[in-house]
Design a protein around this motif. Structure first.
Motif, PDB file in Angstrom:
ATOM      1  N   LYS A   1      -0.389  64.625 118.828  1.00 54.79           N
ATOM      2  CA  LYS A   1      -0.456  65.178 116.811  1.00 54.79           C
ATOM      3  C   LYS A   1       0.987  64.747 116.352  1.00 54.79           C
ATOM      4  O   LYS A   1       1.843  64.824 116.905  1.00 54.79           O
ATOM      5  CB  LYS A   1      -0.852  66.835 117.213  1.00 54.79           C
ATOM      6  N   THR A   2       0.399  63.889 115.016  1.00 52.54           N
ATOM      7  CA  THR A   2       1.845  63.679 114.482  1.00 52.54           C
ATOM      8  C   THR A   2       1.743  65.202 113.479  1.00 52.54           C
ATOM      9  O   THR A   2       1.386  64.865 112.747  1.00 52.54           O
ATOM     10  CB  THR A   2       1.242  62.214 113.466  1.00 52.54           C
ATOM     11  N   LEU A   3       2.905  65.540 113.113  1.00 49.04           N
ATOM     12  CA  LEU A   3       3.359  66.640 112.601  1.00 49.04           C
ATOM     13  C   LEU A   3       3.467  66.163 111.597  1.00 49.04           C
ATOM     14  O   LEU A   3       4.251  64.885 110.752  1.00 49.04           O
ATOM     15  CB  LEU A   3       3.884  67.273 113.239  1.00 49.04           C
ATOM     16  N   ASN A   4       2.767  66.307 110.366  1.00 51.58           N
ATOM     17  CA  ASN A   4       3.269  66.433 109.081  1.00 51.58           C
ATOM     18  C   ASN A   4       3.242  68.299 108.212  1.00 51.58           C
ATOM     19  O   ASN A   4       2.313  68.772 108.160  1.00 51.58           O
ATOM     20  CB  ASN A   4       3.237  65.737 108.092  1.00 51.58           C
ATOM     21  N   TYR A   5       3.545  68.719 106.811  1.00 50.76           N
ATOM     22  CA  TYR A   5       3.826  69.622 106.591  1.00 50.76           C
ATOM     23  C   TYR A   5       2.337  69.395 105.597  1.00 50.76           C
ATOM     24  O   TYR A   5       1.926  70.949 105.818  1.00 50.76           O
ATOM     25  CB  TYR A   5       5.312  70.201 105.569  1.00 50.76           C
TER      26      TYR A   5
ATOM     27  N   GLU B   1       2.741  77.701 113.563  1.00 52.70           N
ATOM     28  CA  GLU B   1       3.640  78.058 113.548  1.00 52.70           C
ATOM     29  C   GLU B   1       4.401  78.325 114.242  1.00 52.70           C
ATOM     30  O   GLU B   1       6.505  77.372 114.108  1.00 52.70           O
ATOM     31  CB  GLU B   1       4.223  79.925 114.162  1.00 52.70           C
ATOM     32  N   ALA B   2       4.689  77.975 115.514  1.00 54.83           N
ATOM     33  CA  ALA B   2       4.714  76.899 116.244  1.00 54.83           C
ATOM     34  C   ALA B   2       5.457  75.516 116.167  1.00 54.83           C
ATOM     35  O   ALA B   2       6.591  74.615 115.664  1.00 54.83           O
ATOM     36  CB  ALA B   2       4.068  76.196 117.784  1.00 54.83           C
ATOM     37  N   GLU B   3       4.410  74.562 115.540  1.00 49.48           N
ATOM     38  CA  GLU B   3       4.234  73.442 114.701  1.00 49.48           C
ATOM     39  C   GLU B   3       5.526  73.278 113.652  1.00 49.48           C
ATOM     40  O   GLU B   3       6.399  72.854 113.392  1.00 49.48           O
ATOM     41  CB  GLU B   3       3.302  72.650 114.001  1.00 49.48           C
ATOM     42  N   ARG B   4       5.300  74.268 112.758  1.00 49.92           N
ATOM     43  CA  ARG B   4       6.005  74.521 111.681  1.00 49.92           C
ATOM     44  C   ARG B   4       8.138  74.595 112.416  1.00 49.92           C
ATOM     45  O   ARG B   4       8.646  73.972 111.913  1.00 49.92           O
ATOM     46  CB  ARG B   4       6.115  75.920 110.991  1.00 49.92           C
ATOM     47  N   ILE B   5       7.991  75.625 113.445  1.00 52.53           N
ATOM     48  CA  ILE B   5       9.477  75.661 114.089  1.00 52.53           C
ATOM     49  C   ILE B   5       9.633  74.089 114.625  1.00 52.53           C
ATOM     50  O   ILE B   5      11.046  73.952 114.435  1.00 52.53           O
ATOM     51  CB  ILE B   5       9.750  76.759 114.915  1.00 52.53           C
TER      52      ILE B   5
ATOM     53  N   VAL C   1       4.285  79.642 124.122  1.00 56.74           N
ATOM     54  CA  VAL C   1       5.576  79.137 124.752  1.00 56.74           C
ATOM     55  C   VAL C   1       5.851  77.399 123.975  1.00 56.74           C
ATOM     56  O   VAL C   1       4.921  76.726 124.399  1.00 56.74           O
ATOM     57  CB  VAL C   1       6.003  79.056 126.147  1.00 56.74           C
ATOM     58  N   CYS C   2       6.791  77.436 123.863  1.00 54.07           N
ATOM     59  CA  CYS C   2       6.893  75.588 123.784  1.00 54.07           C
ATOM     60  C   CYS C   2       8.534  75.512 124.272  1.00 54.07           C
ATOM     61  O   CYS C   2       9.465  75.759 124.147  1.00 54.07           O
ATOM     62  CB  CYS C   2       7.136  75.837 122.005  1.00 54.07           C
TER      63      CYS C   2
ATOM     64  N   LYS D   1       6.570  64.489 115.980  1.00 50.52           N
ATOM     65  CA  LYS D   1       4.804  65.143 116.683  1.00 50.52           C
ATOM     66  C   LYS D   1       4.698  66.695 118.123  1.00 50.52           C
ATOM     67  O   LYS D   1       6.125  66.296 117.979  1.00 50.52           O
ATOM     68  CB  LYS D   1       4.934  63.493 117.882  1.00 50.52           C
ATOM     69  N   ALA D   2       3.694  66.501 118.049  1.00 49.76           N
ATOM     70  CA  ALA D   2       3.454  67.465 119.204  1.00 49.76           C
ATOM     71  C   ALA D   2       2.582  66.657 120.094  1.00 49.76           C
ATOM     72  O   ALA D   2       1.764  65.826 120.388  1.00 49.76           O
ATOM     73  CB  ALA D   2       2.806  68.400 118.575  1.00 49.76           C
TER      74      ALA D   2
END
Length: 144
Positions: free
Chosen positions: A135-139, A84-88, A53-54, A96-97
């Motif tokens: 977390k810093t997000l990157n693909y 998958e949540a990070e990708r969305i 849940v995000c 960032k997460a």
């Protein structure tokens, strides 16, 4: 004025106060929408075996809950749900997460996938520890 202490509030009692705070904050907050999403995984019998849940808050992906049924842990389901949540989140502008986890939960799991502890709340609620992680997000990170 009337002062009331309610030691057994209903969900509606709590939501009334939350909504009032949200109304106040809306005048100062730079975003107006905080969409939620859920990703669920089911087995062949349609039993829930995992889910996440995000909430997206501006450029932040907030991971509210991640759960995997005990017998499915260690098989990559948690990683699949997390990535998958990070990708969305990234598809929706998140850079960032953020999440919290307890010492008896999944800290090593999140560390493995690039999360860093930014604050530790010790003796919470009495003898445990609560970790605030980012977390810093990157693909590129999610290709692993």
């Amino acid at each position: 004025m009337k002062y009331i202490v309610n030691l057994s509030p209903s969900e509606d009692d709590i939501l009334k106060i939350c909504r009032k705070l949200q109304e106040y904050n809306a005048a100062f907050f730079e975003i107006k929408d905080e969409p939620n999403f859920v990703i669920s995984e089911f087995d062949e019998y349609d039993e829930l075996i995992g889910g996440i849940v995000c909430t997206i808050v501006g450029q932040w992906l907030e991971i509210d809950f991640l759960w995997v049924k005990d017998e499915y842990r260690g098989r990559g389901l948690g990683k699949k749900l997390l990535f998958e949540a990070e990708r969305i989140g990234m598809d929706n502008g998140c850079t960032k997460a953020f999440l919290t986890t307890m010492n008896f939960q999944a800290k090593p799991f999140y560390l493995k996938y690039g999360y860093k502890v930014v604050y530790v709340q010790k003796e919470y609620p009495i003898i445990n520890e609560k970790y605030y992680m980012e977390k810093t997000l990157n693909y590129r990170q999610n290709i692993k």
